[in-house]
Design a protein around this motif. Sequence first.
Motif, mmCIF file in Angstrom:
data_model
loop_
_atom_site.group_PDB
_atom_site.id
_atom_site.type_symbol
_atom_site.label_atom_id
_atom_site.label_comp_id
_atom_site.label_asym_id
_atom_site.label_seq_id
_atom_site.Cartn_x
_atom_site.Cartn_y
_atom_site.Cartn_z
ATOM 1 N N LEU A 28 1.670 68.387 105.064
ATOM 2 C CA LEU A 28 1.723 69.840 104.901
ATOM 3 C C LEU A 28 2.740 70.452 105.857
ATOM 4 O O LEU A 28 3.552 71.291 105.453
ATOM 5 C CB LEU A 28 0.341 70.458 105.125
ATOM 6 N N PHE A 53 -1.055 73.470 96.581
ATOM 7 C CA PHE A 53 -0.696 74.455 97.600
ATOM 8 C C PHE A 53 -1.452 75.762 97.358
ATOM 9 O O PHE A 53 -1.925 76.391 98.315
ATOM 10 C CB PHE A 53 0.812 74.688 97.627
ATOM 11 N N LEU A 87 6.031 72.635 104.842
ATOM 12 C CA LEU A 87 6.230 73.999 105.338
ATOM 13 C C LEU A 87 7.559 74.130 106.067
ATOM 14 O O LEU A 87 8.249 75.135 105.922
ATOM 15 C CB LEU A 87 5.074 74.400 106.258
ATOM 16 N N LEU A 98 -3.934 77.703 100.038
ATOM 17 C CA LEU A 98 -3.817 79.125 100.395
ATOM 18 C C LEU A 98 -5.106 79.879 100.112
ATOM 19 O O LEU A 98 -5.545 80.705 100.920
ATOM 20 C CB LEU A 98 -2.656 79.764 99.639
ATOM 21 N N MET A 124 7.277 78.223 100.679
ATOM 22 C CA MET A 124 5.926 77.768 101.024
ATOM 23 C C MET A 124 5.530 78.285 102.410
ATOM 24 O O MET A 124 4.404 78.732 102.610
ATOM 25 C CB MET A 124 5.834 76.241 101.021
ATOM 26 N N GLN A 125 6.470 78.206 103.332
ATOM 27 C CA GLN A 125 6.195 78.646 104.690
ATOM 28 C C GLN A 125 5.828 80.126 104.722
ATOM 29 O O GLN A 125 4.885 80.539 105.395
ATOM 30 C CB GLN A 125 7.423 78.394 105.568
ATOM 31 N N LYS A 142 -2.342 83.009 106.447
ATOM 32 C CA LYS A 142 -2.884 82.966 107.812
ATOM 33 C C LYS A 142 -3.027 84.373 108.388
ATOM 34 O O LYS A 142 -4.001 84.661 109.083
ATOM 35 C CB LYS A 142 -1.991 82.105 108.717
ATOM 36 N N LYS A 191 4.525 81.942 102.253
ATOM 37 C CA LYS A 191 3.206 82.125 101.645
ATOM 38 C C LYS A 191 2.092 81.664 102.573
ATOM 39 O O LYS A 191 1.039 82.289 102.663
ATOM 40 C CB LYS A 191 3.138 81.371 100.313
ATOM 41 N N TYR A 192 2.331 80.561 103.274
ATOM 42 C CA TYR A 192 1.351 80.042 104.224
ATOM 43 C C TYR A 192 1.128 81.048 105.357
ATOM 44 O O TYR A 192 -0.015 81.341 105.724
ATOM 45 C CB TYR A 192 1.826 78.693 104.781
ATOM 46 N N LYS A 193 2.206 81.578 105.894
ATOM 47 C CA LYS A 193 2.091 82.557 106.977
ATOM 48 C C LYS A 193 1.348 83.810 106.519
ATOM 49 O O LYS A 193 0.546 84.371 107.265
ATOM 50 C CB LYS A 193 3.471 82.924 107.522
ATOM 51 N N LEU A 246 -8.085 74.771 108.368
ATOM 52 C CA LEU A 246 -7.209 73.813 107.710
ATOM 53 C C LEU A 246 -7.765 72.393 107.775
ATOM 54 O O LEU A 246 -7.677 71.632 106.821
ATOM 55 C CB LEU A 246 -5.815 73.877 108.338
#
Length: 92
Positions: A36, A8, A40, A12, A46-47, A54, A49-51, A21
Amino acid sequence: MSITDNIFAKILTEIKKGHPLRTILVPDDMPDQVTLQKELRDNPDMQSKYKAAKRFQRKCANADPEFREKCMGRRRQHNQERANAKTKHQSP
């Protein structure tokens, strides 16, 4: 396939470098996009950190030229490192 913290973190990092992606998830050690998205959805940390990654990617794409060049410089360096690694693997 469960996504490890290490995998993960790689995802990122690649997002922050500006990579899409669909290319990040190509290598065999990466999860598919469905996996994935499930992770998320099921993991709020995780969601988040992903946001954030992005948002950074969008900020880089929409930034003033100096900031954008800094971001793209990292992307060029990454692409060169990948090309060098690929060349090493193809050498007899």
